[in-house]
Each structure stands twice: as C-alpha cells, then as structure tokens.
Motif scaffolding. Structure first.
Motif, short mmCIF file in Angstrom:
data_model
loop_
_atom_site.label_atom_id
_atom_site.label_comp_id
_atom_site.label_asym_id
_atom_site.label_seq_id
_atom_site.Cartn_x
_atom_site.Cartn_y
_atom_site.Cartn_z
N VAL A 148 4.52 -2.25 -3.76
CA VAL A 148 3.61 -1.75 -2.74
C VAL A 148 4.41 -1.48 -1.43
CG1 VAL A 148 1.46 -2.07 -1.51
CG2 VAL A 148 1.69 -3.02 -3.86
N ALA A 149 4.64 -0.58 -1.09
CA ALA A 149 5.51 -0.18 0.22
C ALA A 149 4.60 -0.30 1.48
CB ALA A 149 5.94 1.48 0.18
N ASP A 150 5.39 -0.92 2.51
CA ASP A 150 5.11 -1.15 4.04
C ASP A 150 5.68 0.11 4.78
OD1 ASP A 150 4.25 -1.77 6.39
OD2 ASP A 150 5.51 -3.56 6.52
N ILE A 151 4.69 0.93 5.13
CA ILE A 151 5.13 2.11 5.72
C ILE A 151 5.35 1.96 7.27
CG2 ILE A 151 4.54 4.81 6.39
CD1 ILE A 151 5.73 4.01 3.36
N TYR A 152 4.07 1.27 7.75
CA TYR A 152 4.32 1.22 9.31
C TYR A 152 5.08 0.04 9.79
CZ TYR A 152 0.00 3.92 8.37
OH TYR A 152 -0.84 4.80 8.37
N GLY A 153 5.22 -1.14 9.10
CA GLY A 153 6.07 -2.17 9.61
C GLY A 153 5.46 -3.41 10.20
N GLU A 154 6.07 -4.41 10.49
CA GLU A 154 5.44 -5.75 11.07
C GLU A 154 5.05 -5.34 12.47
OE1 GLU A 154 7.38 -9.86 11.79
OE2 GLU A 154 6.82 -9.66 9.70
N GLY A 155 3.93 -5.86 12.90
CA GLY A 155 3.63 -5.34 14.32
C GLY A 155 2.86 -3.96 14.45
N ASN A 156 3.00 -3.16 13.45
CA ASN A 156 2.27 -1.63 13.58
C ASN A 156 1.13 -1.32 12.62
OD1 ASN A 156 4.24 -1.04 15.90
ND2 ASN A 156 5.71 -0.86 14.00
N ILE A 157 0.62 -2.69 12.04
CA ILE A 157 -0.38 -2.50 11.05
C ILE A 157 -1.86 -1.74 11.78
CG2 ILE A 157 -1.65 -3.22 9.13
CD1 ILE A 157 1.20 -3.06 8.73
N PRO A 158 -2.50 -0.62 11.72
CA PRO A 158 -3.52 -0.21 12.13
C PRO A 158 -4.70 -1.32 11.94
CG PRO A 158 -2.61 1.56 10.85
CD PRO A 158 -1.99 0.13 10.42
N LYS A 170 11.09 -4.63 10.97
CA LYS A 170 10.63 -5.34 9.87
C LYS A 170 9.61 -4.67 8.91
CE LYS A 170 10.06 -10.21 8.14
NZ LYS A 170 9.72 -11.57 8.50
N LEU A 171 9.89 -4.65 7.76
CA LEU A 171 8.82 -4.25 6.76
C LEU A 171 8.64 -5.20 5.84
CD1 LEU A 171 10.67 -0.72 6.20
CD2 LEU A 171 8.72 -0.95 7.62
N ASN A 172 7.33 -5.20 5.39
CA ASN A 172 6.77 -6.16 4.54
C ASN A 172 6.15 -5.65 3.10
OD1 ASN A 172 7.68 -8.78 6.05
ND2 ASN A 172 6.28 -8.01 7.28
N GLY A 173 6.73 -5.68 1.99
CA GLY A 173 6.30 -5.00 0.90
C GLY A 173 5.71 -5.94 0.09
N LEU A 174 5.12 -5.69 -1.03
CA LEU A 174 4.49 -6.74 -2.21
C LEU A 174 5.39 -6.20 -3.60
CD1 LEU A 174 0.83 -7.00 -1.28
CD2 LEU A 174 2.68 -8.78 -0.70
N VAL A 175 5.70 -7.23 -4.41
CA VAL A 175 6.34 -6.77 -5.77
C VAL A 175 5.44 -7.65 -6.68
CG1 VAL A 175 8.28 -8.44 -5.55
CG2 VAL A 175 8.20 -6.60 -7.06
N THR A 176 5.25 -7.15 -7.96
CA THR A 176 4.59 -7.97 -9.06
C THR A 176 5.73 -9.01 -9.63
OG1 THR A 176 5.53 -6.05 -10.35
CG2 THR A 176 3.27 -6.00 -9.71
N SER A 177 4.73 -9.92 -10.24
CA SER A 177 5.70 -11.33 -10.62
C SER A 177 6.73 -10.98 -11.70
CB SER A 177 4.50 -12.34 -11.07
OG SER A 177 3.86 -11.81 -12.15
N ASN A 178 6.77 -9.65 -12.25
CA ASN A 178 7.70 -9.36 -13.31
C ASN A 178 9.09 -8.80 -12.82
OD1 ASN A 178 6.56 -6.99 -12.56
ND2 ASN A 178 6.23 -6.13 -14.60
N ALA A 179 9.09 -9.06 -11.38
CA ALA A 179 10.27 -8.60 -10.71
C ALA A 179 11.43 -9.34 -11.31
CB ALA A 179 10.40 -8.98 -9.26
#
Length: 247
Positions: A78-88, A33-42
């Motif tokens: 904003v991309a999540d490269i590492y994924g949930e549970g793998n954030i340094p 699972k990856l969790n990115g962020l998007v701006t409100s104008n999506a």
C-alpha cells in the motif's frame, strides 16, 4: 462484566492480528519520509500488486484489499503518496492534496514509481506487477499506465478518469481495467469518451465495466454510497483481471 471483558479481548486480538498482517515500510522521496504497508508474505518470490489509496491516504479499504490479495497469492504494498506529516485530516485538505498530484502528474508518477521499487524489494517478481487504485488512487492507476511505469496492468476503481486536454495521447503498454460506477457525478460523459479515445489512440488492451445503481465510492463499506452487490462484483472482476495478467 464478563461479556465486556471477552469483547475487549476479542478486539485486542483482532488488532494484534491485523498489525501482524501488514507491516510498515519506510522509504524516501528526497527529504520526504513515506510510510507504506506490505503484506506478511514479503520476501517470497510472488506476483505483486501495488495499492494506491483514496484521497485521504492509507485507509481501511486499502488495507483490507492488501490482506485479501495476500490470500490470493500476491505480495501487496500500500503506497504512501503524501508522506509523513502531510496526511489529510478532512475533506478540504484531501481535495487540495489530491488536486495537487492530479495537476502535477509527474510528481504523482514519481511517488508511484518509488512505491513500486519497494514492492520489488519486498520480493515481487519484477515482470509480474500490477497497480490497483481507489478514487484518487484510481487516477494514479491510470497515471501508471500513462507514464509507462513497469507494470503489466492497472485497475482504476471509481477513479477520476479525465486528464488535462493539453496532454497528448501516448502509446499505452499496460492492460487496463476501469471499474466505473454508473451514477458517479464526478465522471462526465466527455471524460468517459475522452478516456476511450485515449486508450484507443494508445492501442491499449482495455475494458470498462460500468456498475448500475452505483455512486462514486460504491466499493467502500464505510461510505453512504456503498453498494454491496456491485462492490463484490467489482472485486471479483479485479481478481479475474489480476489472475489473467499475473499468473
């Protein structure tokens, strides 16, 4: 007492406002699972910018960049490269995690590709998308160009610019802006020269801007390397580049 209450209210309001500006988007790379962020104008049809964070994962600098890009009329993801549970959680794990993706560049390119798909799903015009990245993310921006991912251009901001010598120089379609701090000890003269050769061999449209009196993380206000004057110049150069290639 009243002053304390007012300050707490302001901070709470600021956090609420920030939370409304960037929304979490969950997506998958297989079972990860990856969790990115998007701006409100999506959802609007606008040019898009994918932001690749530094080596500790999504941070304040990436979030701030997303909000500022929204003000300029871009959908930012904003991309999540590492994924949930793998954030340094510290420098050592960040070095190991980012090092893995630098070595296994095809896995890095895949995670970037997945984030690009989410940016498109968020409304970004497919033929008007760029990638910007900070530090480890700056390396990812260059990998986007090296992998000929479907982007118009990339901006590498104090990224690691070297690549494995066993990799061949290939044609590069994306336009490239490299924002290089003059006193970045992680970038050797050999790395610099090899990047120039790589871009020339690839017949790329490229430019490198070097910022005087600037160390590695010169754009991050929370870093001891922060150089306010040069950071502002670098951001203005980023906006100028994005305007040229996306609008």
């Amino acid at each position: 007492m009243i002053r304390t209450i007012l300050l707490a209210g302001i901070l709470l309001a600021s956090e609420t406002y920030f939370g409304q500006k960037l929304k979490t988007v969950s997506y998958q790379d297989g079972s990860q699972k990856l969790n990115g962020l998007v701006t409100s104008n999506a959802g609007k049809k606008l040019p898009g910018v994918l932001i690749l964070p530094a080596w500790k994962g999504i941070d304040e600098e990436a979030k701030t960049a997303a909000e500022e890009l929204e003000k300029q009329g871009y959908i930012a993801f904003v991309a999540d490269i590492y994924g949930e549970g793998n954030i340094p959680t510290n420098m050592d794990t960040a070095a190991r995690s980012s090092g893995y993706y630098k070595k296994n560049y095809e896995a890095y390119q895949k995670r970037i590709s997945l984030a690009l798909e989410q940016l498109k799903k968020s409304g970004a015009i497919p033929n008007k998308i760029a990638v910007i990245g900070y530090c480890f993310g700056g390396t990812g921006a260059l990998e986007s160009a090296r992998g000929n991912l479907p982007v118009v251009g990339v901006v590498s901001i104090h990224g690691s610019i070297g690549k494995d010598r066993t990799r061949k120089n290939e044609p590069i379609a994306a336009k490239i802006l490299v924002e290089n701090p003059a006193d970045d000890k992680s970038v050797s003269p050999e790395d610099y020269d090899n990047l120039v050769k790589e871009m020339n061999d690839g017949n790329a449209d490229w430019q490198i801007i070097t910022y005087a009196h600037s160390k590695h993380t010169f754009t991050d206000p929370k870093s001891p390397d922060y150089n306010e004057v040069m950071a502002k110049r670098a951001w203005n150069h980023t906006l100028m580049f994005l305007k040229e290639i996306l609008k």
